[in-house]
Design a protein around this motif. Structure first.
Motif, PDB file in Angstrom:
ATOM      1  N   CYS A  59      20.142  54.040  46.174  1.00  0.00           N
ATOM      2  CA  CYS A  59      21.173  54.959  46.652  1.00  0.00           C
ATOM      3  C   CYS A  59      22.429  54.189  47.014  1.00  0.00           C
ATOM      4  CB  CYS A  59      20.714  55.707  47.899  1.00  0.00           C
ATOM      5  SG  CYS A  59      19.201  56.637  47.685  1.00  0.00           S
ATOM      6  N   GLU A  60      22.215  53.045  47.648  1.00  0.00           N
ATOM      7  CA  GLU A  60      23.360  52.348  48.213  1.00  0.00           C
ATOM      8  C   GLU A  60      24.149  51.529  47.189  1.00  0.00           C
ATOM      9  OE1 GLU A  60      22.436  51.337  52.793  1.00  0.00           O
ATOM     10  OE2 GLU A  60      20.740  51.579  51.420  1.00  0.00           O
ATOM     11  N   THR A  61      23.715  51.506  45.922  1.00  0.00           N
ATOM     12  CA  THR A  61      24.566  50.888  44.909  1.00  0.00           C
ATOM     13  C   THR A  61      25.840  51.712  44.731  1.00  0.00           C
ATOM     14  OG1 THR A  61      23.304  52.029  43.194  1.00  0.00           O
ATOM     15  CG2 THR A  61      22.721  49.747  43.617  1.00  0.00           C
ATOM     16  N   CYS A  62      25.767  53.018  44.975  1.00  0.00           N
ATOM     17  CA  CYS A  62      26.977  53.851  44.911  1.00  0.00           C
ATOM     18  C   CYS A  62      27.457  54.245  46.300  1.00  0.00           C
ATOM     19  CB  CYS A  62      26.718  55.131  44.132  1.00  0.00           C
ATOM     20  SG  CYS A  62      26.267  54.860  42.423  1.00  0.00           S
ATOM     21  N   HIS A  63      26.515  54.571  47.172  1.00  0.00           N
ATOM     22  CA  HIS A  63      26.900  55.032  48.509  1.00  0.00           C
ATOM     23  C   HIS A  63      27.078  53.831  49.420  1.00  0.00           C
ATOM     24  CE1 HIS A  63      26.437  59.306  47.746  1.00  0.00           C
ATOM     25  NE2 HIS A  63      25.399  58.978  46.987  1.00  0.00           N
ATOM     26  N   ASN A  64      28.270  53.303  49.420  1.00  0.00           N
ATOM     27  CA  ASN A  64      28.618  52.188  50.293  1.00  0.00           C
ATOM     28  C   ASN A  64      30.113  52.255  50.571  1.00  0.00           C
ATOM     29  OD1 ASN A  64      30.040  50.921  48.080  1.00  0.00           O
ATOM     30  ND2 ASN A  64      28.052  50.251  47.304  1.00  0.00           N
ATOM     31  N   PRO A  76      22.291  56.612  61.375  1.00  0.00           N
ATOM     32  CA  PRO A  76      21.655  55.442  60.750  1.00  0.00           C
ATOM     33  C   PRO A  76      21.035  55.838  59.421  1.00  0.00           C
ATOM     34  CG  PRO A  76      21.014  55.593  63.050  1.00  0.00           C
ATOM     35  CD  PRO A  76      21.845  56.814  62.748  1.00  0.00           C
ATOM     36  N   LYS A  77      21.256  55.030  58.386  1.00  0.00           N
ATOM     37  CA  LYS A  77      21.021  55.564  57.049  1.00  0.00           C
ATOM     38  C   LYS A  77      20.076  54.720  56.207  1.00  0.00           C
ATOM     39  CE  LYS A  77      25.547  53.661  55.886  1.00  0.00           C
ATOM     40  NZ  LYS A  77      26.120  53.469  57.221  1.00  0.00           N
ATOM     41  N   ASN A  78      19.019  54.193  56.795  1.00  0.00           N
ATOM     42  CA  ASN A  78      18.125  53.407  55.945  1.00  0.00           C
ATOM     43  C   ASN A  78      17.105  54.243  55.189  1.00  0.00           C
ATOM     44  OD1 ASN A  78      17.409  53.854  58.543  1.00  0.00           O
ATOM     45  ND2 ASN A  78      16.244  51.971  58.796  1.00  0.00           N
ATOM     46  N   ARG A  79      16.847  55.462  55.636  1.00  0.00           N
ATOM     47  CA  ARG A  79      15.871  56.294  54.925  1.00  0.00           C
ATOM     48  C   ARG A  79      16.529  57.588  54.459  1.00  0.00           C
ATOM     49  NH1 ARG A  79      10.575  55.792  55.013  1.00  0.00           N
ATOM     50  NH2 ARG A  79      10.969  57.008  53.169  1.00  0.00           N
ATOM     51  N   CYS A  80      17.343  57.500  53.407  1.00  0.00           N
ATOM     52  CA  CYS A  80      18.138  58.632  52.914  1.00  0.00           C
ATOM     53  C   CYS A  80      17.327  59.919  52.806  1.00  0.00           C
ATOM     54  CB  CYS A  80      18.685  58.349  51.533  1.00  0.00           C
ATOM     55  SG  CYS A  80      19.404  56.728  51.325  1.00  0.00           S
ATOM     56  N   LEU A  81      16.158  59.808  52.163  1.00  0.00           N
ATOM     57  CA  LEU A  81      15.472  61.021  51.729  1.00  0.00           C
ATOM     58  C   LEU A  81      14.674  61.699  52.842  1.00  0.00           C
ATOM     59  CD1 LEU A  81      14.348  59.997  48.143  1.00  0.00           C
ATOM     60  CD2 LEU A  81      16.348  61.290  48.863  1.00  0.00           C
ATOM     61  N   LEU A  82      14.603  61.050  54.004  1.00  0.00           N
ATOM     62  CA  LEU A  82      13.992  61.755  55.126  1.00  0.00           C
ATOM     63  C   LEU A  82      14.938  62.835  55.628  1.00  0.00           C
ATOM     64  CD1 LEU A  82      12.143  59.055  57.247  1.00  0.00           C
ATOM     65  CD2 LEU A  82      11.276  60.558  55.472  1.00  0.00           C
ATOM     66  N   CYS A  83      16.230  62.636  55.446  1.00  0.00           N
ATOM     67  CA  CYS A  83      17.212  63.618  55.914  1.00  0.00           C
ATOM     68  C   CYS A  83      17.771  64.443  54.760  1.00  0.00           C
ATOM     69  CB  CYS A  83      18.355  62.934  56.642  1.00  0.00           C
ATOM     70  SG  CYS A  83      17.830  62.005  58.078  1.00  0.00           S
ATOM     71  N   HIS A  84      18.130  63.771  53.673  1.00  0.00           N
ATOM     72  CA  HIS A  84      18.685  64.488  52.528  1.00  0.00           C
ATOM     73  C   HIS A  84      17.544  64.857  51.588  1.00  0.00           C
ATOM     74  CE1 HIS A  84      22.784  63.587  53.713  1.00  0.00           C
ATOM     75  NE2 HIS A  84      22.359  62.369  53.999  1.00  0.00           N
TER      76      HIS A  84
HETATM   77  C1  HEC Z   1      19.084  60.317  60.062  1.00  0.00           C
HETATM   78  C2  HEC Z   1      19.360  61.257  58.984  1.00  0.00           C
HETATM   79  C3  HEC Z   1      20.139  60.745  57.756  1.00  0.00           C
HETATM   80  C4  HEC Z   1      19.829  59.656  56.957  1.00  0.00           C
HETATM   81  C5  HEC Z   1      18.667  58.695  57.096  1.00  0.00           C
HETATM   82  C6  HEC Z   1      20.835  59.634  55.928  1.00  0.00           C
HETATM   83  N1  HEC Z   1      21.725  60.665  56.113  1.00  0.00           N
HETATM   84 FE1  HEC Z   1      23.368  61.057  54.942  1.00  0.00          FE
HETATM   85  N2  HEC Z   1      23.964  62.523  56.265  1.00  0.00           N
HETATM   86  C7  HEC Z   1      23.245  62.933  57.364  1.00  0.00           C
HETATM   87  C8  HEC Z   1      24.020  63.909  58.086  1.00  0.00           C
HETATM   88  C9  HEC Z   1      23.547  64.635  59.364  1.00  0.00           C
HETATM   89  C10 HEC Z   1      25.228  64.055  57.374  1.00  0.00           C
HETATM   90  C11 HEC Z   1      26.410  64.946  57.753  1.00  0.00           C
HETATM   91  C12 HEC Z   1      26.092  66.369  57.471  1.00  0.00           C
HETATM   92  C13 HEC Z   1      26.159  66.615  56.025  1.00  0.00           C
HETATM   93  O1  HEC Z   1      27.250  66.920  55.530  1.00  0.00           O
HETATM   94  O2  HEC Z   1      25.115  66.496  55.331  1.00  0.00           O
HETATM   95  C14 HEC Z   1      25.168  63.183  56.224  1.00  0.00           C
HETATM   96  C15 HEC Z   1      26.153  63.079  55.231  1.00  0.00           C
HETATM   97  C16 HEC Z   1      26.019  62.331  54.059  1.00  0.00           C
HETATM   98  C17 HEC Z   1      26.928  62.349  52.938  1.00  0.00           C
HETATM   99  C18 HEC Z   1      28.214  63.145  52.837  1.00  0.00           C
HETATM  100  C19 HEC Z   1      27.920  64.549  52.424  1.00  0.00           C
HETATM  101  C20 HEC Z   1      29.181  65.330  52.336  1.00  0.00           C
HETATM  102  O3  HEC Z   1      29.748  65.399  51.232  1.00  0.00           O
HETATM  103  O4  HEC Z   1      29.583  65.888  53.361  1.00  0.00           O
HETATM  104  C21 HEC Z   1      26.437  61.510  51.979  1.00  0.00           C
HETATM  105  C22 HEC Z   1      27.028  61.187  50.620  1.00  0.00           C
HETATM  106  C23 HEC Z   1      25.211  60.964  52.509  1.00  0.00           C
HETATM  107  N3  HEC Z   1      24.980  61.480  53.763  1.00  0.00           N
HETATM  108  C24 HEC Z   1      24.394  60.051  51.832  1.00  0.00           C
HETATM  109  C25 HEC Z   1      23.314  59.374  52.394  1.00  0.00           C
HETATM  110  C26 HEC Z   1      22.640  58.259  51.755  1.00  0.00           C
HETATM  111  C27 HEC Z   1      22.961  57.693  50.386  1.00  0.00           C
HETATM  112  C28 HEC Z   1      21.678  57.842  52.631  1.00  0.00           C
HETATM  113  C29 HEC Z   1      20.742  56.622  52.491  1.00  0.00           C
HETATM  114  C30 HEC Z   1      21.430  55.323  52.257  1.00  0.00           C
HETATM  115  C31 HEC Z   1      21.734  58.728  53.805  1.00  0.00           C
HETATM  116  N4  HEC Z   1      22.757  59.624  53.610  1.00  0.00           N
HETATM  117  C32 HEC Z   1      20.874  58.687  54.891  1.00  0.00           C
HETATM  118  C33 HEC Z   1      21.984  62.471  57.744  1.00  0.00           C
HETATM  119  C34 HEC Z   1      21.338  61.365  57.223  1.00  0.00           C
END
Ligand code: HEC
Ligand code: HEC
Length: 88
Positions: A59-64, A76-84
């Motif tokens: 994921c983080e090759t693009c999302h950085n 904190p964003k180490n586990r993307c898919l637990l939230c997204h």
């Molecule tokens: C702890 C929960 C959590 C994790 C882990 C997490 N995210 Fe998120 N993310 C959110 C929240 C909450 C938002 C803001 C609300 C929203 O717009 O989704 C967000 C927003 C985003 C957005 C912007 C969306 C937009 O257009 O508004 C992107 C892109 C994104 N996250 C990518 C990632 C990626 C890639 C990872 C892993 C590297 C990651 N996230 C991990 C909770 C998380």
């Protein structure tokens, strides 16, 4: 059945718990991972391995900072898919 004071306490507790549950789920409307060409490979990996941990590698090759930046208040964003979540 007669509803006595203990029962009302119990009912009240359930109402409170449900209330909190809905309040939290309303706020945590995290965006889904888009189902497009860029994200399709991750859907495939997850379908094959059944492992979110495996699927979210890369994921983080693009999302950085230099690519697709995160919103400034991103958690904190180490586990993307637990939230997204992946779309089904
Ligand atoms: C702890 C929960 C959590 C994790 C882990 C997490 N995210 Fe998120 N993310 C959110 C929240 C909450 C938002 C803001 C609300 C929203 O717009 O989704 C967000 C927003 C985003 C957005 C912007 C969306 C937009 O257009 O508004 C992107 C892109 C994104 N996250 C990518 C990632 C990626 C890639 C990872 C892993 C590297 C990651 N996230 C991990 C909770 C998380
Ligand atoms: C090939 C580059 C690339 C990779 C790899 C990638 N993304 Fe993205 N992602 C993008 C781009 C570009 C956007 C914004 C434009 C769009 O929606 O297509 C985006 C948007 C998003 C969004 C916001 C969607 C919205 O509704 O605004 C989320 C959430 C997200 N990605 C999560 C992830 C997760 C989780 C992974 C790893 C499983 C991942 N991305 C891997 C390029 C990528």
């Amino acid at each position: 059945m007669k509803i006595d004071k203990r029962d009302w306490l119990f009912i009240g507790l359930i109402v409170v718990v449900l209330g909190i549950f809905f309040a939290i789920s309303g706020k945590e409307k995290t965006k889904f991972v888009p189902l497009d060409d860029k994200h399709k490979p991750f859907y495939d990996t997850f379908a094959q391995t059944g492992s979110k941990k495996e699927a979210e590698k890369g994921c983080e090759t693009c999302h950085n900072e230099k690519g697709v930046p995160f919103p400034p208040n991103h958690p904190p964003k180490n586990r993307c898919l637990l939230c997204h979540k992946l779309k089904r």
